[in-house]
Design an enzyme around this catalytic site. Structure first.
Site, PDB file in Angstrom:
ATOM      1  N   GLU A 113      37.359  33.760  44.630  1.00  0.00           N
ATOM      2  CA  GLU A 113      36.046  34.818  44.869  1.00  0.00           C
ATOM      3  C   GLU A 113      36.207  35.601  43.858  1.00  0.00           C
ATOM      4  O   GLU A 113      34.992  36.261  43.556  1.00  0.00           O
ATOM      5  CB  GLU A 113      36.423  35.187  46.435  1.00  0.00           C
ATOM      6  CG  GLU A 113      35.306  36.124  47.074  1.00  0.00           C
ATOM      7  CD  GLU A 113      36.002  37.658  47.675  1.00  0.00           C
ATOM      8  OE1 GLU A 113      35.792  38.759  47.455  1.00  0.00           O
ATOM      9  OE2 GLU A 113      36.869  37.240  48.533  1.00  0.00           O
ATOM     10  N   HIS A 114      37.205  36.378  43.588  1.00  0.00           N
ATOM     11  CA  HIS A 114      37.236  37.552  42.567  1.00  0.00           C
ATOM     12  C   HIS A 114      36.734  37.042  41.284  1.00  0.00           C
ATOM     13  O   HIS A 114      35.967  37.722  40.528  1.00  0.00           O
ATOM     14  CB  HIS A 114      38.525  38.093  42.668  1.00  0.00           C
ATOM     15  CG  HIS A 114      38.841  38.970  43.559  1.00  0.00           C
ATOM     16  ND1 HIS A 114      39.336  40.347  43.067  1.00  0.00           N
ATOM     17  CD2 HIS A 114      38.920  38.918  44.792  1.00  0.00           C
ATOM     18  CE1 HIS A 114      39.500  41.004  44.332  1.00  0.00           C
ATOM     19  NE2 HIS A 114      39.298  40.354  45.273  1.00  0.00           N
TER      20      HIS A 114
ATOM     21  N   GLU B 171      45.300  44.855  45.100  1.00  0.00           N
ATOM     22  CA  GLU B 171      44.724  44.931  46.521  1.00  0.00           C
ATOM     23  C   GLU B 171      45.887  44.478  47.608  1.00  0.00           C
ATOM     24  O   GLU B 171      45.964  45.049  48.550  1.00  0.00           O
ATOM     25  CB  GLU B 171      43.689  43.670  46.692  1.00  0.00           C
ATOM     26  CG  GLU B 171      43.101  43.619  47.964  1.00  0.00           C
ATOM     27  CD  GLU B 171      41.644  42.640  47.850  1.00  0.00           C
ATOM     28  OE1 GLU B 171      41.166  42.354  48.682  1.00  0.00           O
ATOM     29  OE2 GLU B 171      41.852  42.209  46.680  1.00  0.00           O
TER      30      GLU B 171
ATOM     31  N   HIS C 201      41.132  33.207  47.570  1.00  0.00           N
ATOM     32  CA  HIS C 201      40.532  34.809  47.757  1.00  0.00           C
ATOM     33  C   HIS C 201      40.547  35.059  46.080  1.00  0.00           C
ATOM     34  O   HIS C 201      39.562  35.715  45.509  1.00  0.00           O
ATOM     35  CB  HIS C 201      41.412  35.548  47.962  1.00  0.00           C
ATOM     36  CG  HIS C 201      41.256  37.180  47.950  1.00  0.00           C
ATOM     37  ND1 HIS C 201      42.151  37.765  47.128  1.00  0.00           N
ATOM     38  CD2 HIS C 201      40.356  37.872  48.343  1.00  0.00           C
ATOM     39  CE1 HIS C 201      41.517  39.027  46.995  1.00  0.00           C
ATOM     40  NE2 HIS C 201      40.607  39.123  48.057  1.00  0.00           N
TER      41      HIS C 201
END
Length: 406
Positions: A48-49, A125, A45
């Site tokens: 991905e950022h 997040e 993840h």
């Protein structure tokens, strides 16, 4: 649907839709949280950022502007088994979208300073999930339910794992996993297959095959019973679930239909009983999740703390009816109509068509057109549904987790 295989192992699937003026295109990497170790939790993840912070050819602002300025969109997401980067544009802007996606996926800058900034974003997040109990409950439930299996790891990772990452770990991940063996490219819309494949060969043909992502093991043991997490809140949140086979198992269609009749909408058993008749909850619904090696089917409810036990009793009473008697022929036909209607309506979106198209390739399944899929839904019998109810909806065999006040 048409397919192509590039020399480096990249799989390409397309579907031409001359009746639209747009194109949906995406890149899927077979790398998700289920491929991670406890120490690397959240690295997929975070990658991905990080790619959106800049590439060898574009700054972060130029990436954001590249398709938005044309009226299109660019986004990404990470799941337990994949990372996806996708765009939706007018058909005339497809070459731009392909170039931007190739730049993002293949040429990210992966700068140490960017990593430190993005760590803070991901930690925010994580904090957002912790402040959203109806999201947090699923992470907490999965961590216990999967009993140490990688499916139980949070996609975002933890504060500790995210803070500990060094840029070399991200660079190694990109070098090893963002290779041809792990990449699926998909495109749906007003396109020509050969033109798309030619352009993708130019953009992705030089990619090294890379290393295949580690094999996900089949879960050997899930838990049942009940546990709770005490936390001050205005509501109590409960998730009830049982393990199911993977998405490749034919029982999936029966489970989807059961879920629809049981808690899939306002006419479902749970909604009518728990919300309409007993007024014990605002949100109550059934769900199912299917992965490559296993799945789960269950129920979520959010209710007042003082009503949580009564709500649970009501839900388990409905489980007992489902386990003992299944659903009626009328409920099955209604669930079939509901499932077919949703499938047909979804196909009006090129984005939904893209997800469906790529899904077959990611799962290693032969492609089925919409009519074939609808026929499979129609073919599910009441006996198959009753058997699935006996296998997966025993109220004594569920794992129940509650989150809320003591």
């Amino acid at each position: 649907m048409r397919e192509a295989l590039l020399d480096n192992g990249i799989r390409v699937v397309t579907e031409r839709r001359p009746d639209v003026r747009s194109a949906a295109v995406g890149v899927w990497i077979e790398q998700g949280s289920a491929h991670e170790t406890p120490e690397s939790g959240g690295v997929s993840h975070l990658m991905e950022h990080l790619v959106f912070k800049g590439t060898e050819h574009r700054t972060a602002h130029e990436i954001a502007l590249s398709l938005e300025s044309l009226g299109g969109s660019l986004d990404a997401y990470t799941t337990r088994e994949h990372t996806s980067y996708h765009a939706h544009v007018l058909d005339e802007h497809l070459p731009v979208a392909l170039d931007v996606l190739a730049d993002l996926v293949l040429h990210p800058r992966l700068d140490p300073a960017d990593l430190e900034l993005e760590k803070d974003v991901v930690i925010e997040e994580i904090a957002g999930v912790e402040d959203t109990p109806d999201d947090l409950i699923f992470d907490l439930h999965g961590a216990e339910f999967w009993n140490g299996h990688t499916y139980g790891r949070p996609i975002l990772g933890t504060r500790e794992t995210v803070k500990a990452f060094e840029i070399d770990e991200l660079r190694s991940l990109h070098s090893e996993r963002y290779g041809g063996r792990n990449i699926v490219l998909g495109c749906v819309g007003n396109i020509e297959h050969d033109e798309v494949v030619d352009r993708l060969t130019e953009l992705f043909g030089g990619v090294d095959p890379g290393s295949a992502s580690p094999r996900i093991e089949e879960p050997t043991d899930t838990v049942s019973g009940r546990s709770s997490v005490v936390r001050e809140a205005a509501q109590a949140h409960l998730v009830i679930a049982h393990a199911t086979p993977s998405f490749a198992d034919p029982v999936r269609n029966a489970l989807i239909l059961i879920s629809s009749a049981f808690g899939g909408g306002m006419s479902s058993r749970l909604f009518q009983r728990i919300r309409e008749e007993l007024a014990l909850a605002y949100a109550v619904y059934s769900f199912q999740s299917f992965y490559s090696k296993a799945g789960m089917a269950g129920v979520y409810v959010g209710t007042r703390p003082e009503a949580s036990e009564k709500a649970l009793e009501g839900i388990l009473a409905e489980y007992a009816k489902l386990y003992e008697d299944g659903i009626t022929a009328a409920e099955l036909e209604q669930a079939k109509s509901h499932a077919k209607g949703r499938s047909i309506l979804a196909m009006e979106s090129t984005g939904a068509r893209l997800l469906r198209l790529v899904g077959f390739t990611l799962r290693g399944e032969p492609y089925r057109d919409l009519d074939e899929s609808l026929e499979r839904i129609d073919a599910v019998t009441l006996d198959e549904v009753s058997d699935a109810c006996r296998r997966f909806y025993d109220p004594e065999a569920q794992y129940i987790l509650s989150l809320g006040p003591a």
